[in-house]
Every structure is written in structure tokens, then in C-alpha cells.
Write a protein that holds these residues in place. Structure first.
Motif, PDB file in Angstrom:
ATOM      1  N   GLY A 231       0.783  -1.225   0.000  1.00 20.57           N
ATOM      2  CA  GLY A 231       0.000   0.000   0.000  1.00 20.57           C
ATOM      3  C   GLY A 231       0.816   1.277   0.000  1.00 20.57           C
ATOM      4  O   GLY A 231       0.466   2.243  -0.693  1.00 20.57           O
ATOM      5  N   VAL A 232       1.900   1.309   0.770  1.00 19.53           N
ATOM      6  CA  VAL A 232       2.734   2.514   0.803  1.00 19.53           C
ATOM      7  C   VAL A 232       3.336   2.768  -0.577  1.00 19.53           C
ATOM      8  O   VAL A 232       3.319   3.897  -1.087  1.00 19.53           O
ATOM      9  N   ALA A 233       3.863   1.721  -1.193  1.00 21.82           N
ATOM     10  CA  ALA A 233       4.463   1.863  -2.522  1.00 21.82           C
ATOM     11  C   ALA A 233       3.429   2.302  -3.553  1.00 21.82           C
ATOM     12  O   ALA A 233       3.712   3.145  -4.422  1.00 21.82           O
ATOM     13  N   VAL A 234       2.218   1.770  -3.459  1.00 21.18           N
ATOM     14  CA  VAL A 234       1.152   2.139  -4.393  1.00 21.18           C
ATOM     15  C   VAL A 234       0.861   3.633  -4.300  1.00 21.18           C
ATOM     16  O   VAL A 234       0.792   4.347  -5.313  1.00 21.18           O
ATOM     17  N   VAL A 235       0.691   4.134  -3.084  1.00 21.74           N
ATOM     18  CA  VAL A 235       0.359   5.549  -2.885  1.00 21.74           C
ATOM     19  C   VAL A 235       1.515   6.446  -3.321  1.00 21.74           C
ATOM     20  O   VAL A 235       1.308   7.459  -4.004  1.00 21.74           O
ATOM     21  N   LEU A 236       2.747   6.088  -2.939  1.00 21.99           N
ATOM     22  CA  LEU A 236       3.895   6.927  -3.295  1.00 21.99           C
ATOM     23  C   LEU A 236       4.109   6.972  -4.803  1.00 21.99           C
ATOM     24  O   LEU A 236       4.517   8.005  -5.352  1.00 21.99           O
ATOM     25  N   THR A 237       3.846   5.871  -5.475  1.00 21.03           N
ATOM     26  CA  THR A 237       3.960   5.857  -6.929  1.00 21.03           C
ATOM     27  C   THR A 237       3.017   6.878  -7.552  1.00 21.03           C
ATOM     28  O   THR A 237       3.391   7.593  -8.503  1.00 21.03           O
ATOM     29  N   GLU A 238       1.814   6.974  -7.000  1.00 21.33           N
ATOM     30  CA  GLU A 238       0.841   7.933  -7.508  1.00 21.33           C
ATOM     31  C   GLU A 238       1.212   9.369  -7.138  1.00 21.33           C
ATOM     32  O   GLU A 238       1.177  10.273  -7.977  1.00 21.33           O
ATOM     33  N   LEU A 239       1.591   9.584  -5.883  1.00 20.08           N
ATOM     34  CA  LEU A 239       1.896  10.940  -5.418  1.00 20.08           C
ATOM     35  C   LEU A 239       3.074  11.556  -6.160  1.00 20.08           C
ATOM     36  O   LEU A 239       3.069  12.755  -6.463  1.00 20.08           O
ATOM     37  N   PHE A 240       4.089  10.732  -6.420  1.00 27.38           N
ATOM     38  CA  PHE A 240       5.314  11.243  -7.043  1.00 27.38           C
ATOM     39  C   PHE A 240       5.394  10.928  -8.534  1.00 27.38           C
ATOM     40  O   PHE A 240       6.419  11.183  -9.167  1.00 27.38           O
ATOM     41  N   ASP A 241       4.301  10.390  -9.072  1.00 28.96           N
ATOM     42  CA  ASP A 241       4.239  10.058 -10.496  1.00 28.96           C
ATOM     43  C   ASP A 241       5.457   9.229 -10.925  1.00 28.96           C
ATOM     44  O   ASP A 241       6.148   9.533 -11.900  1.00 28.96           O
ATOM     45  N   LEU A 242       5.711   8.147 -10.152  1.00 28.61           N
ATOM     46  CA  LEU A 242       6.851   7.285 -10.435  1.00 28.61           C
ATOM     47  C   LEU A 242       6.488   6.291 -11.540  1.00 28.61           C
ATOM     48  O   LEU A 242       5.321   5.918 -11.698  1.00 28.61           O
ATOM     49  N   PRO A 243       7.460   5.843 -12.302  1.00 31.98           N
ATOM     50  CA  PRO A 243       7.162   4.867 -13.362  1.00 31.98           C
ATOM     51  C   PRO A 243       6.761   3.514 -12.783  1.00 31.98           C
ATOM     52  O   PRO A 243       7.145   3.180 -11.669  1.00 31.98           O
TER      53      PRO A 243
END
Length: 264
Positions: A252-264
Motif C-alpha cells: 500500500g505505501v508503494a502504491v500511494v507513493l507511486t501515484e503521489l510522485f508520479d513514479l514509473p
């Protein structure tokens, strides 16, 4: 706003149920490090339990350990700041709990290691050579967290009872599924130490995103400008957060951070 700092609990939040950091989460941490975004691990764990994750998180930042009592340089395995408990306070806490909640046993997290009363039954593997004896014998001026354990009470009920009895002396938190309560110096929480650290970095609470799952995360979730409780978090933690994240076994943390920081 894109956050300038990430603060995350470990157990039940960043880590999966088996205590590991998933490859997906590891990749996200690396990506944030590359972008210069500080990641602070804010945990009830003592320093030695953070060291167990060194290969996964060691290069990514600081840890606030023992519910705010220690700021720890993970990469260097060095204490940056410690906020110990006064000896007289610990003894008064013990006297009140022994009188009102017979069967309570105590252990101590100190800057130089773990120690316990003879009657304290650890549910985790103890370090080799762990000192034990009476509370008075193992108590010194380096204690950063007192653990109180009751083998017969419900965890939530025990936490509330301990907080009522000694909450004027210490900061009381509960993050276990059994009756194990953790106590730090009065006013020392994950949030208070995170606030001090952010002030040193010139970062405001509005620029912080925080993740947690248990009652000891509530103050941090309320302090951060943006906060996420995990989908399987304690109801009180969910009520304190501004958002909900997928469960920890779903990264869940990785999912949210990917969205917040627009990570690939």
C-alpha cells in the motif's frame, strides 16, 4: 502539493506480514532517494530491530525508533538523538501499575540494549546475554522506553487502563495484538520527534506525507499534512488519517507513493 518528506511506520505498514520489504517497495524507496526526497522510518521498534532491515532500508534515510525516543542514523548505525526517561518516573509508573494491575511485568529498552524483569515473558527472541533481574537492578539513566506486559488482560483494555493510571507521567502507546504497552518520556511521541526533525530540515507539517496502522501512529497521522492509514489498520488509526491506503501485504505505501510522485 508533492510532499517534501515521507514518514512511514514499518510493521503493518511498509513491511509485509512476514516482516520483509517487497521488491516493489524497495524500488520506490530507491526512486525517492534518487529524487532527493527524505524517507524517515518512524517505528516503535528498537534500534536492533531496525538493523535487521539494514540491507533493505539502510541507504534510504533516518529512523525514529522506540516511538520517538531515538533518532537513528540507519546507514551508520549511530544514535543522533536520545530522549531518556527519568529513573524516579519509571519507578513511580511501576508502583502505580503493580498496585492497580497485579501481574504486570516490565522490560526496558535502553540506548545500550534490552533488559527485563525475571517475570517478563518475551514473545520475541531476546538478544544473547540479555540482563534480567528486578526492575531496580536493570534500571539506569539510558532507558528510552518501558514495556509493560500482562499475560491475562485484553490488549486494548490494558492499554486504556495503563494510560488512565500513568498517562500524567509518561506517553503511553499500544501497537501489539496482546497486552504489551510501551511508555516513553512524557510528550515524546512519533509526531513530536518527527516535528523536531522536520524543523531542522526546514520542512513544514503540510509538506509531509505519513503512513501508519496502529494507535501509536495516531499523533503522527494527525500531525502530517497528508496521512494514510492502511486498509487493515486499527479503526482509531483510520479515523486519524486523511486518506486510506491499500493493505501492507498489497504494498500500500508503494502504491500511494507511486501515484503521489508520479513514479514509473
Amino acid at each position: 502539493m508533492i510532499p517534501r518528506l515521507v514518514a512511514t511506520d514499518l510493521d503493518g505498514t511498509l513491511l509485509r506480514s512476514d516482516g520483509t520489504v517487497s521488491p516493489r517497495t524497495r524500488d520506490v524507496l530507491t526512486a525517492l532517494e534518487t529524487r532527493g526526497v527524505p524517507v524517515v522510518f518512524v517505528t516503535g521498534r528498537p534500534m536492533r530491530w531496525v538493523d535487521e532491515l539494514h540491507d533493505d532500508v539502510g541507504g534510504h534515510g533516518l529512523a525514529i525508533c522506540s516511538n520517538g525516543a531515538i533518532v537513528y542514523e540507519v546507514a551508520d548505525r549511530a544514535v543522533r538523538r536520545a530522549l531518556p526517561l527519568d529513573r524516579a518516573i519509571v519507578l513511580e509508573v511501576a508502583a502505580r501499575l503493580r498496585a492497580a494491575l497485579p501481574g504486570t511485568a516490565f522490560a526496558l529498552e535502553r540506548t545500550h540494549g534490552f533488559a527485563r524483569e525475571d517475570s517478563y515473558r518475551s514473545r520475541h527472541v531476546e538478544p544473547v546475554g540479555t540482563p534480567h533481574g528486578t526492575l531496580e537492578e536493570i534500571l539506569d539513566d539510558t532507558v528510552v522506553k518501558v514495556l509493560a506486559l500482562h499475560d491475562e488482560m485484553d490488549g486494548d483494555a490494558y492499554w486504556r487502563a495503563v494510560d488512565r493510571l500513568v498517562g500524567d507521567l509518561v506517553d503511553v502507546t499500544w501497537s501489539s495484538t496482546w497486552a504489551l504497552v510501551e511508555m516513553s518520556a512524557h510528550g515524546v511521541t512519533k509526531a513530536s520527534t518527527l516535528a523536531l526533525l522536520c524543523a531542522e530540515l526546514g520542512i513544514t507539517s503540510a509538506e509531509v506525507v505519513a503512513f501508519g496502522d496502529m494507535t501509536n501512529d495516531i499523533a503522527m497521522l494527525q500531525w502530517a499534512g497528508t496521512s494514510y492509514a492502511m486498509a487493515d489498520a486499527h479503526p482509531a488509526a483510520q479515523a486519524a488519517a486523511t486518506h486510506r491506503a491499500p493493505g501492507h501485504d498489497a504494498d500500500g505505501v508503494a502504491v500511494v507513493l507511486t501515484e503521489l510522485f508520479d513514479l514509473p
